[in-house]
Write a protein that holds these residues in place. Structure first.
Motif, short mmCIF file in Angstrom:
data_model
loop_
_atom_site.label_atom_id
_atom_site.label_comp_id
_atom_site.label_asym_id
_atom_site.label_seq_id
_atom_site.Cartn_x
_atom_site.Cartn_y
_atom_site.Cartn_z
N SER A 197 0.83 -1.19 0.00
CA SER A 197 0.00 0.00 0.00
C SER A 197 0.87 1.25 0.00
O SER A 197 0.64 2.20 -0.74
CB SER A 197 -0.91 0.00 1.23
OG SER A 197 -1.63 1.21 1.32
N ARG A 198 1.91 1.19 0.80
CA ARG A 198 2.81 2.35 0.89
C ARG A 198 3.58 2.54 -0.41
O ARG A 198 3.73 3.66 -0.90
CB ARG A 198 3.77 2.14 2.07
CG ARG A 198 4.67 3.31 2.33
CD ARG A 198 5.55 3.06 3.51
NE ARG A 198 4.79 2.97 4.76
CZ ARG A 198 5.33 2.58 5.91
NH1 ARG A 198 6.59 2.24 5.97
NH2 ARG A 198 4.60 2.55 7.00
N TRP A 247 2.71 1.65 -3.41
CA TRP A 247 1.83 2.13 -4.50
C TRP A 247 1.47 3.59 -4.31
O TRP A 247 1.25 4.30 -5.26
CB TRP A 247 0.56 1.29 -4.58
CG TRP A 247 0.82 -0.12 -5.00
CD1 TRP A 247 0.49 -1.24 -4.32
CD2 TRP A 247 1.52 -0.55 -6.17
NE1 TRP A 247 0.93 -2.36 -4.98
CE2 TRP A 247 1.56 -1.96 -6.12
CE3 TRP A 247 2.12 0.10 -7.24
CZ2 TRP A 247 2.18 -2.73 -7.11
CZ3 TRP A 247 2.72 -0.67 -8.22
CH2 TRP A 247 2.75 -2.06 -8.16
N ARG A 248 1.39 4.01 -3.08
CA ARG A 248 0.98 5.39 -2.84
C ARG A 248 2.19 6.31 -2.96
O ARG A 248 2.14 7.34 -3.55
CB ARG A 248 0.35 5.51 -1.46
CG ARG A 248 -0.50 6.75 -1.26
CD ARG A 248 -1.46 6.55 -0.13
NE ARG A 248 -0.78 6.06 1.05
CZ ARG A 248 0.00 6.80 1.82
NH1 ARG A 248 0.20 8.06 1.53
NH2 ARG A 248 0.58 6.28 2.87
#
Lengths: 407, 417, 446
Positions: B413-414, B416-417
């Motif tokens: 998640s990190r 991709w963000r």
């Protein structure tokens, strides 16, 4: 032969009102105005005509002459017939869009109520403003009388919109003398003017119209490729239009004469030139006083005639050469200065026409009427006297400043 | 002679992704897809589910006619590639049809590899590679009483499960010592084997078949210990081999498959290969491997298509990573990357309560090298990316080992963000 | 142009990990409070920071590509990745394709599950108490713009990273074909919109006005179209020089007359097309080729003219500022401006950081645009007669001005006192506008 109108009205008005009445008869779509002396009353008249519903046009009160010319170019690109008037510094301020109208081949009509240019500070008549833009590509026609102002305004639309011309026209009338000078004027009938002008056809060649999308004035030229040749094509086309205008101006004036009974000389007027040894050359409203002086001199036995230049752009080389061929000396009277030539501009350009005659005759430059000065019959008598001496070779060194010693 | 700027042979995942990638970059270039199959595109991976009855053959099609029309792709079925002339850039098909191409993608997949067992050719047996195979096998299972499955790979194990559920007495014979070799370590394999044994399936691991003999309508297979097992249904599922006989004329380098570089280019100009027929770089040691798994076919097909269409966005193939997801008797097995331990590797193996679940994490330094799990869900896609990107786990290593699912999600998640 | 879809956006900086979204999802999808059955998953990342695992409804979905059974499809109407239980064979290959944990096996139900956005009304977003989840519904606008014809020719030669081309293409798509476009000398015709040597760069009538007379030429055109009873929009795409400097007189006059036109000023703070000279819109301290940096001069020594405020003081029908980093905001204003241009002057002032002239990487344009707004270096607002001034994207906790300035090469020479000057002038400018907005709001309330 002539179908003289019997529905004309006779009124008395000044040149600015006569111009406004001519504008009204030509029925423009869009009029943009900005006041400047000595033009102000002209646009006031036009505004009032629109306010009264006598002229159904869009009136744009804009913030300066630059925008006057710009807005009207927009209107013309949308197909509108346009009008404005300006003078002196207003023309100078308008110059940037003004100089663009001929290249866009927009058949606009604008009055130049001529005025001397600053500085010295001056608000009075003189033709320095109009003469300073003689290389801008506009047709320039100079009027002699109030009647001619009215008639020429209407004719100017027919000349400008002619497919062989498609160039903007300045109808010039002298500030103060013609702008405020009052005289008897015949006002043509609207229906007959409508018939004379025919259907308007302003932007058949160039348009900003979603119905026929095109780019107007993309960048042209640059070394390499066909750009400069394309530029040449446009430039040459403009020059050709200017030359075509000599014929069209003559045709339109002839038609006007036939329809309305007033035959104005279109390019050059020869006055009392039969049997003349020498002649004055005049332009604009000074011509009236000059003609009086010529008449008086003739009565006194002087073999003097007069050549009036009406159309200054395009320059009527052939017509002027033909007139020059008839005399042995000319005295050329300007209301403006060609600084580098130390003469008047009409004088300077007439030298070119003289060259066409193949004869070398004496020519004197007279500069008068600056800053609203009168060139009276007495002044012209002295001009005639000086020119007469030139026939025998006595030519002053440099220009003669007509009003130099006025008190 | 027909002409196409792009010619794709094959119609499964690699071919379809390549076609889509070409169309993304070049909407107009002539594009034809020619396939041996007579059906609209389907996935070989679906075949076990057709056999089980879970999937209807007409409901699992990957594209319809409209898709080909919308993308201006000429779709030609029932044509088997016979020869490629790499120099002349022509392809000849068994029917005699010839195509001239500028760019050719070979996505012809694989065919069953039939082991050299004495007498096998004389007995009736099934394979499972095409829809026709699947329908035949499905129909045969319905009446089979005794079945033998040769090979404990995915195809064999799926079939064994289906046969067992249909009530047949099933024997699975595997040459290697365990099921699904290469994906799962022995401990995990034992769990799977136990599940099959519990359903009555006889698991003959580490056995080879020396001969096959006809017996009535069926056959008997003879094992290396001399036992004979009779069967009225024999499935040969001992693996597949790339379908590339059409290259016998030379001009394109092959090994076990068609050798390709990281853009899926073969040794011959104008020819690409992708999917089960291609032999591409392996992720771990760089040696070229025939991976034969669906996600790789998707990746390779897309890379090949982008490269063929000269799409500047094309990225090099990161290398094949072994991947496997497998559901058996309602249980899930997932394997991503390496499962074996060894020099420099750190292995964390966890067995759940009662031996019902299993997880094995293989690390090398602070990098994840592989995860395998049974009945212990991990996001295979996230694990694959953590392996490929060699994400530095130093800050979260303990967390990752304890809770790979949540830690993996947090990390990705990190990223991709 | 590809189709856009609505989507659930996550603002990690607003999430406190309360988990209300997961509860709402589990309830909505499985009728349970068992968070394991939520399809949205908030993942603690330590230190009070939270991350998200949720289906992104990818445009290029690997889960779909990996599906052998046709059970997963990208819904062409909604953009949602639909999952069909009737086709799914539980092979889990979809989970191999997903690097977001957006589709996962759920033991409780025995198959994979994924977010379906609750048919466009996501339960999670509604319960989020902090605005950390937002359902972005602008896709319809993007699709609307995408479906409209691009009325500029392909292959305009703007600099790499230029946002003006993006801006004018989007603008003209919306304004439509019944339009006359004026592009005064500058970058916009420089990139070929008006064409070269007899060729056009635009599918609608377009022309070069002078740098000085864009507004007055359009005013005249409009007068004639009105006279002919034809509804044609007058669109100016002008730079800041042709707007704030020599073009200002004609613009001011047209604004005073409330002439009907849509005047878009693309403000790149100078004469970028001709070699980056300073204009009246160049900001304080900027290096330009006519406000250079040397021992005696340190860039521009005067403030930029705040032209949109000046235009607000005219009698325009609509005035607004905009940024290409906030296109939804721009679209909303463009729509209002087009409507207003049917009645009078609509003025849009769009900030257009210039990678070439401002010296930043062409990949950074949108980031610079965004930072302009987030630092309050520029503010997004609109002014409507009768309604007054309203901030459309207020930034109450702005990023520091240093964060903005450091992105841009033309400020790299700035000395601390110059930065302090800019900080103060940004503060003053915002305070000035706030007083207007407050007064207008009070007037509306009273």
């Amino acid at each position: 032969m002539s179908k003289i109108s019997n529905s004309s009205r006779v009124i008395v008005c000044d040149g600015n009102e006569a111009a406004a009445l001519g504008v009204g008869l030509a029925r423009p779509d869009v009029v943009a105005v900005y006041p400047i002396t000595p033009q102000s009353s002209l646009v006031e008249y036009v505004s009032q005509m629109i306010a009264d519903g006598r002229l159904q046009a869009e009136l744009m009160n804009v913030e300066g002459e630059h925008s006057v010319m710009s807005a009207l170019q927009g209107a013309a690109l949308a197909g509108g017939r346009t009008y404005t008037a300006t003078s002196g510094p207003g023309l100078a301020f308008m110059f940037e869009p003004y100089i663009r109208a001929p290249g866009l081949r927009l058949p606009m009509v604008a009055s130049l109520v001529t005025r001397d240019l600053l500085t010295p500070q001056c608000v009075w008549g003189g033709q320095q403003d109009a003469m300073s833009v003689r290389e801008a590509g506009w047709i320039q026609i100079y009027c002699e009388t109030v009647q001619e102002v009215l008639d020429t305004i209407v004719m100017a639309y027919k000349i400008a919109e002619h497919h062989d011309v498609m160039l903007p026209v300045n109808v010039c009338h002298d500030g103060n003398y013609l702008s405020y000078g009052v005289s008897r004027v015949e006002l043509p009938d609207q229906a007959e003017v409508d018939a004379f002008l025919g259907p308007r056809d302003v932007n058949w060649h160039v348009a900003l119209d979603p119905a026929r999308p095109m780019a107007v004035d993309p960048l042209t030229g640059g070394a390499g490729g066909g750009g400069p040749a394309m530029f040449v094509k446009y430039r040459k086309g403009l020059c050709n239009g200017m030359q075509n205008a000599l014929r069209v101006i003559s045709e339109v004036h002839a038609e006007w004469g036939e329809r309305f009974g007033r035959f104005h000389a279109p390019l050059v007027e020869e006055y009392s030139l039969d049997g003349a040894d020498y002649a004055l050359v005049t332009i604009g409203s000074m011509t009236g006083a000059a003609k009086d002086a010529v008449d008086a001199a003739r009565e006194a036995g002087e073999k003097v005639g007069l050549i009036k230049v009406k159309t200054f752009r395009p320059f009527p080389v052939e017509a002027l050469s033909a007139a020059f061929a008839k005399v042995k000396a000319v005295g050329i009277v300007d209301r403006a200065v060609s600084f580098g030539w130390n003469s008047g501009p009409v004088y300077q350009e007439s030298l070119g026409a003289l060259y066409r005659t193949g004869r070398h005759i004496p020519a004197i430059s007279f500069i008068g009427g600056l800053a609203g000065a009168d060139i009276t019959a007495e002044h012209f008598a002295r001009i005639i006297e000086t020119t007469a001496k030139a026939v025998t070779g006595a030519v002053p060194d440099g220009p003669v400043w007509v009003n130099e010693n006025d008190q | 002679m027909r002409n196409s700027k792009y010619l794709i042979v094959g119609s499964s995942h690699a071919a379809l992704e390549a076609a889509a990638a070409i169309r993304m970059q070049d909407p107009d270039g002539a594009l034809a897809m020619v396939t041996r199959d007579t059906r609209l595109p389907y996935s070989p991976t679906i075949l076990p589910y057709v056999v089980s009855g879970r999937s209807e053959p007409e409901r699992i099609l990957l594209r319809d006619e409209a898709w080909f029309a919308d993308n201006a792709i000429g779709f030609v079925r029932g044509e088997t590639l016979a020869a490629v002339d790499a120099a002349a850039r022509t392809a000849r098909f068994a029917s005699g049809a010839e195509w001239r191409y500028e760019k050719l993608l070979l996505a012809t997949g694989a065919a069953p590899a039939i082991p050299p067992v004495k007498g096998l050719a004389e007995v009736p047996f099934h394979v499972l590679r095409s829809m026709d195979d699947a329908v035949r096998l499905r129909d045969a299972i319905a009446t089979a009483r005794r079945a033998v499955v040769l090979g404990a790979g995915l195809i064999g194990m799926h079939a064994a499960e289906n046969l067992a559920k249909a009530g047949a007495a099933v024997t699975v014979v595997e040459m290697q010592a365990q099921v699904l070799p290469g994906y799962f370590e022995p401990d995990a394999a034992r769990m799977i084997e136990r599940a099959f044994a519990a359903k009555g399936v006889t698991m003959e691991m580490g056995r080879t078949v020396t001969a096959a003999e006809p017996r009535g309508q069926g056959c008997a297979v003879i094992l290396d210990d001399g036992r004979a097992i009779e069967a009225d249904l024999l499935l040969v599922s001992t693996g597949v081999k790339p379908e590339m006989a059409y290259l016998a004329g030379g001009g394109v380098d092959t090994d076990r498959g068609i050798l390709v570089d990281d853009r899926m280019r073969s040794s011959a100009p104008g020819i690409w290969a992708a999917g089960d027929v291609a032999q591409a770089r392996g992720f771990y040691d760089g040696a070229k491997v025939v991976a034969g798994i669906l996600p790789n076919a998707v990746e390779q097909g897309r890379i090949a298509g982008m490269d063929m269409a000269e799409d500047e966005g094309v990225k090099s193939f990161p290398g094949s990573v072994p991947l496997n997801t497998y559901t058996f008797f309602g249980q899930q097995a997932i394997s991503v990357g390496l499962s074996a331990g060894g020099e420099g590797r750190e292995v964390h193996e966890t067995v759940g309560e009662g031996g019902k679940s299993y997880r094995r994490i293989v690390l090398e330094g602070d990098r994840l090298r592989g995860v395998s799990a049974i009945n212990d869900f991990v996001d295979a896609g996230i694990m694959w990316q953590l392996v490929l990107r060699q994400v530095d786990l130093s800050a979260v290593k303990a967390d990752f080992v304890a809770r790979p699912l949540e830690t993996g999600r947090m990390l990705m998640s990190r990223i991709w963000r | 142009m590809g189709k856009s879809f609505n989507t659930i956006q996550f603002h990690a900086d607003r999430c406190d990990g309360c988990g209300d979204c997961m509860t709402a999802c589990a309830q909505a999808k499985a009728g349970t409070d068992d968070l394991a059955q939520s399809r949205i998953r908030i993942v603690p990342a330590g230190g009070g920071v939270y991350e998200l695992a949720l289906c992104r409804q990818c445009g290029d979905p690997k889960c779909v590509m990996n599906c052998p059974s046709g059970a997963l499809t990208k819904n062409a109407a909604t953009g949602v990745i639909d999952w069909d239980w009737g086709k799914c064979v539980n092979c889990l290959l979809c989970t191999v394709g997903c690097a977001y944990a957006g589709i996962v096996f759920e033991a409780e139900v025995g198959h994979v599950t994924k977010c379906d956005t609750c048919d466009g009304d996501p339960a999670c977003v509604k319960v989020c108490p902090h605005g950390a989840l937002e359902y972005k519904t602008v896709a319809g606008i993007f699709n609307e713009y995408g479906d409209k014809e691009d009325l500029f020719a392909p292959g305009l030669s703007a600099c790499q990273g230029c946002n003006s081309e993006l801006l004018i293409r989007h603008t003209l798509r919306k304004v439509g074909p019944e339009t006359v476009v004026a592009a005064p000398p500058g970058c916009i015709p420089g990139m070929g919109t008006v064409g070269y040597n007899g060729k056009t760069g635009c599918k609608v009538p377009i022309f070069h006005p002078l740098l000085t007379n864009t507004a007055s030429m359009l005013a005249g055109l409009k007068k004639q179209y009105n006279r002919m009873g034809r509804d044609v929009t007058m669109l100016a795409l002008a730079g800041d020089g042709g707007t704030a400097d020599v073009g200002f007189q004609s613009l001011s006059g047209a604004a005073e007359r409330n002439d009907q036109m849509l005047f878009v000023c693309v403000d790149n703070e100078g004469y970028m097309n001709t070699g980056m000279q300073a204009s009246g819109a160049t900001s304080f301290g900027s290096w330009t080729s006519t406000t250079p940096v040397g021992s005696a001069m340190k860039g521009k020594s005067t403030e930029a003219k705040n032209l949109p405020v000046v235009m607000m003081m005219h009698n325009c029908s609509y005035v607004a500022t905009a940024s290409t980093a906030f296109l939804e905001d721009y679209y909303a204003k463009l729509e209002k401006a087009i409507e207003a241009s049917k009645h009078g002057m609509a003025y849009l002032h769009v900030y257009a950081p210039c990678p070439t002239g401002w010296r930043f990487s062409s990949a950074m344009t949108t980031q610079v645009c965004r930072m302009q707004v987030l630092s309050n270096f520029v503010t997004l607002w609109e002014f409507e007669p009768g309604r007054g001034l309203r901030f459309t994207h207020p930034v109450d906790r702005p990023r520091t001005i240093e964060e903005y300035l450091k992105l841009i090469g033309k400020y790299k020479h700035l000395e601390p006192e110059q930065v302090a000057h800019i900080r103060k002038s940004v503060h003053d400018k915002v305070a000035f506008l706030k007083r207007f907005a407050a007064a207008d709001a009070a007037a509306a309330a009273g």
